[in-house]
Enzyme design. Structure first.
Site, PDB file in Angstrom:
ATOM      1  N   ARG A  77       0.911  -1.323  -0.089  1.00  0.00           N
ATOM      2  CA  ARG A  77       0.210   0.146   0.261  1.00  0.00           C
ATOM      3  C   ARG A  77       0.676   1.042  -0.213  1.00  0.00           C
ATOM      4  O   ARG A  77       1.820   1.427   0.804  1.00  0.00           O
ATOM      5  CB  ARG A  77      -0.881  -0.373   1.335  1.00  0.00           C
ATOM      6  CG  ARG A  77      -1.968   1.701   1.731  1.00  0.00           C
ATOM      7  CD  ARG A  77      -2.356   1.085   2.748  1.00  0.00           C
ATOM      8  NE  ARG A  77      -3.575   2.816   2.378  1.00  0.00           N
ATOM      9  CZ  ARG A  77      -3.309   3.144   3.559  1.00  0.00           C
ATOM     10  NH1 ARG A  77      -2.554   3.480   4.173  1.00  0.00           N
ATOM     11  NH2 ARG A  77      -3.682   4.517   3.380  1.00  0.00           N
ATOM     12  N   GLU A 165      -8.035   9.076   6.107  1.00  0.00           N
ATOM     13  CA  GLU A 165      -7.983   8.992   7.129  1.00  0.00           C
ATOM     14  C   GLU A 165      -8.347  10.958   6.560  1.00  0.00           C
ATOM     15  O   GLU A 165      -7.963  11.703   7.233  1.00  0.00           O
ATOM     16  CB  GLU A 165      -6.732   9.678   7.773  1.00  0.00           C
ATOM     17  CG  GLU A 165      -5.951   7.709   8.161  1.00  0.00           C
ATOM     18  CD  GLU A 165      -5.181   8.374   9.115  1.00  0.00           C
ATOM     19  OE1 GLU A 165      -5.037   9.196  10.076  1.00  0.00           O
ATOM     20  OE2 GLU A 165      -5.037   7.161   9.466  1.00  0.00           O
ATOM     21  N   ASN A 294      -7.198   1.975  10.009  1.00  0.00           N
ATOM     22  CA  ASN A 294      -6.425   2.407  10.313  1.00  0.00           C
ATOM     23  C   ASN A 294      -6.388   2.814  11.766  1.00  0.00           C
ATOM     24  O   ASN A 294      -7.159   3.245  12.185  1.00  0.00           O
ATOM     25  CB  ASN A 294      -5.110   3.990   9.705  1.00  0.00           C
ATOM     26  CG  ASN A 294      -4.705   3.413   8.181  1.00  0.00           C
ATOM     27  OD1 ASN A 294      -5.489   2.794   7.550  1.00  0.00           O
ATOM     28  ND2 ASN A 294      -4.454   5.158   7.639  1.00  0.00           N
ATOM     29  N   TYR A 296      -4.140   2.500  15.336  1.00  0.00           N
ATOM     30  CA  TYR A 296      -3.261   3.100  16.194  1.00  0.00           C
ATOM     31  C   TYR A 296      -3.293   2.368  17.972  1.00  0.00           C
ATOM     32  O   TYR A 296      -2.460   1.949  18.287  1.00  0.00           O
ATOM     33  CB  TYR A 296      -2.403   4.351  16.299  1.00  0.00           C
ATOM     34  CG  TYR A 296      -1.760   4.164  15.098  1.00  0.00           C
ATOM     35  CD1 TYR A 296      -0.428   3.712  14.294  1.00  0.00           C
ATOM     36  CD2 TYR A 296      -2.062   4.423  13.661  1.00  0.00           C
ATOM     37  CE1 TYR A 296       0.332   3.261  13.431  1.00  0.00           C
ATOM     38  CE2 TYR A 296      -2.101   3.791  12.606  1.00  0.00           C
ATOM     39  CZ  TYR A 296      -0.766   3.852  12.167  1.00  0.00           C
ATOM     40  OH  TYR A 296       0.040   3.637  11.185  1.00  0.00           O
TER      41      TYR A 296
HETATM   42  C1  FCB Z   1      -1.246   7.868   9.978  1.00  0.00           C
HETATM   43  C2  FCB Z   1      -0.513   8.402   8.527  1.00  0.00           C
HETATM   44  C3  FCB Z   1       0.000   7.838   8.631  1.00  0.00           C
HETATM   45  C4  FCB Z   1       1.349   8.003  10.005  1.00  0.00           C
HETATM   46  C5  FCB Z   1       0.611   7.156  10.526  1.00  0.00           C
HETATM   47  C6  FCB Z   1       1.336   7.137  12.603  1.00  0.00           C
HETATM   48  O1  FCB Z   1      -3.003   8.419  10.740  1.00  0.00           O
HETATM   49  O2  FCB Z   1      -1.846   7.903   7.872  1.00  0.00           O
HETATM   50  O3  FCB Z   1       0.998   8.397   7.557  1.00  0.00           O
HETATM   51  O4  FCB Z   1       1.589   9.114   9.322  1.00  0.00           O
HETATM   52  O5  FCB Z   1      -0.174   7.394  11.343  1.00  0.00           O
END
Ligand code: FCB
Length: 448
Positions: A77, A165, A294, A296
């Site tokens: 990707r 995003e 996405n 985290y």
């Molecule tokens: C996301 C982004 C990516 C990177 C990660 C840590 O929000 O899509 O580009 O910065 O965080």
């Protein structure tokens, strides 16, 4: 399938984005993006760092693709740079297109599937100076750019992502001011979010209209939001945060409407909603083939009367439970996030399009990078993803963020997310321990 096995058709990948890795910012007809302008503005990025050179991937792509191949993954990707592909007089830039042809050739030679994102934040600067995403015209220009891309690469690519995003493109950039263009204006931010979603819908429609039969979807960054207590004011703060972070994007995409409670909330800043035109909600909610997630961390929040925006405060997690970003490590929330989307919003396949962690990696005297914390992070999140699959969840892909250390936006090169370590002085690359670990998982489809 054993308890630790991923289905054989499950796709493992790695992810990057154009401005974070390519460099060659002014080469071969690439025009400036608002990230060039922003990063060159004093005080906007860590130590004034920019993506001028980044990982110099523009020149080193072929060695980088060999690294991706060495990781044993099936898909890559990356993002296409709009400012490389379309000139200011709105014509295709042959040299920019040629670069992506070379990249696609190289991926094909290694049997790695290409999964490009059309927009990962590098808006052409001339559009930024006309209001950027707050201006509806940008959505139209984006659809024109996408058409150029589909004409050129439509027969070579089968997995497309429109936006990366929208929360960041709109709210982080036009509301919170942390990303380019660095505005702090919630009226602009809410308008920008609408235009981003609308442009997504137009591009999906355009893609289908061209008779192309690959898969196309959008990438969101939904979070799980937990309240610190069960008190009504904390729960209400969590509802607002969830509205801001998740429902403002999921509801329009999958239910063709904005959440009423948040419309009320935002109406304190948004004087008129006339930017939502007749037909927009139908256009932006056009069916897609998958949803990119996405993921985290989670949001752990409480009622904070001193926060002027949404009256929400965030808990600072204990130092031993965070990554170098200060983000809480909370793998179970990945499972909950996927489950919630599938239960409440959609049955289309989900892809984890980014997941990973920054740590303070160092090269050891043995010349290697022993990033055991990253391995633990990835393992625990993959285990959560596997739980979701084993319960019948439709999760088909996982992309680790990131292939290599890169330009982490306003934090410059201070945060390393890579499986591959990059020495930004020499541009040499070293596979971290996590890269070898991930290769074993990707090859065996098994979580050891
Ligand atoms: C996301 C982004 C990516 C990177 C990660 C840590 O929000 O899509 O580009 O910065 O965080």
């Amino acid at each position: 399938m054993k308890g630790t096995d991923f289905p054989p058709e499950f796709v493992f990948g790695v992810a990057t984005s154009a401005y974070q890795i390519e460099g060659a910012a002014f080469k071969d007809g690439r025009i400036p993006s608002h990230w060039d302008t922003f990063s060159h503005t004093p005080g906007k990025t860590w130590r004034g760092e920019t993506g001028d050179v980044a990982c110099d991937h523009y020149h080193r792509f072929s060695a980088d693709v060999a690294l991706i191949a060495a990781l044993g993954v099936g898909s890559y990707r990356f993002s296409l740079a709009w400012p490389r592909i379309v000139t200011e007089d709105k014509r295709p830039n042959p040299k920019g297109l040629a670069f992506y042809h070379r990249l696609l050739d190289s991926l094909a030679e290694h049997h790695i599937e290409a999964a490009p994102t059309l927009y990962h934040w590098d808006l052409p600067d001339w559009l930024a100076s006309r209001g950027g995403w707050a201006n509806r015209d940008t959505a139209g220009y984006f659809a024109d750019y996408a058409e150029i891309v589909f004409k050129e690469f439509g027969d070579r690519v089968n997995t497309w992502m429109t936006h990366n995003e929208p929360w960041c493109t709109a709210f982080l950039s036009y509301g919170l001011g942390e990303h380019a263009p660095g505005h702090r204006d919630w009226a602009e931010a809410v308008r920008a979010a609408h235009h981003v979603l609308l442009s997504h819908g137009w591009v999906v429609q355009g893609y289908r209209g061209m008779g192309l039969d690959g898969k196309i979807g959008i990438v969101l960054n939904p979070n799980v939001v937990d309240a610190v207590t069960d008190r009504e004011d904390d729960l209400d703060a969590a509802r607002r945060q969830d509205g801001f972070r998740n429902r403002w994007f999921l509801d329009p995409l999958f239910r063709a409407r904005y959440p009423e409670d948040m419309v009320q909330e935002f109406s304190r800043y948004v004087p008129t909603w006339d930017f939502v035109k007749a037909g927009d909600m139908e256009a932006l909610s056009v069916p897609m083939d998958f949803l990119g997630v996405n993921y985290y961390n989670r949001d752990h929040v409480f009622f904070n009367p001193r926060d002027a925006f949404l009256r929400v405060g965030s808990v600072t997690p204990p130092p031993d439970q965070v990554t170098a970003m200060g983000w809480e490590v909370h793998p179970r929330s990945l499972y909950r996030c996927l489950k919630r989307i599938q239960d409440e919003y959609t049955a289309i396949p989900l892809y984890i399009t980014e997941n990973g962690a920054a740590y303070n990696d160092r090269i050891s005297p043995d010349g290697r990078v022993h990033d055991s914390q990253r391995i633990e992070y990835l393992r625990d999140h993959l285990a959560a993803a596997l739980d979701f699959i084993r319960e019948g969840g439709r999760l088909e892909r996982y992309y680790a963020w990131s292939l290599m250390d890169n330009f982490e936006w306003s934090l410059g090169y201070s945060k390393r997310f890579g499986l591959v370590y990059v020495d930004f002085e020499t541009q040499s690359r070293i596979l971290k321990d996590s890269a070898n670990w991930y290769r074993d998982v990707a090859r065996s489809h098994r979580l050891a």
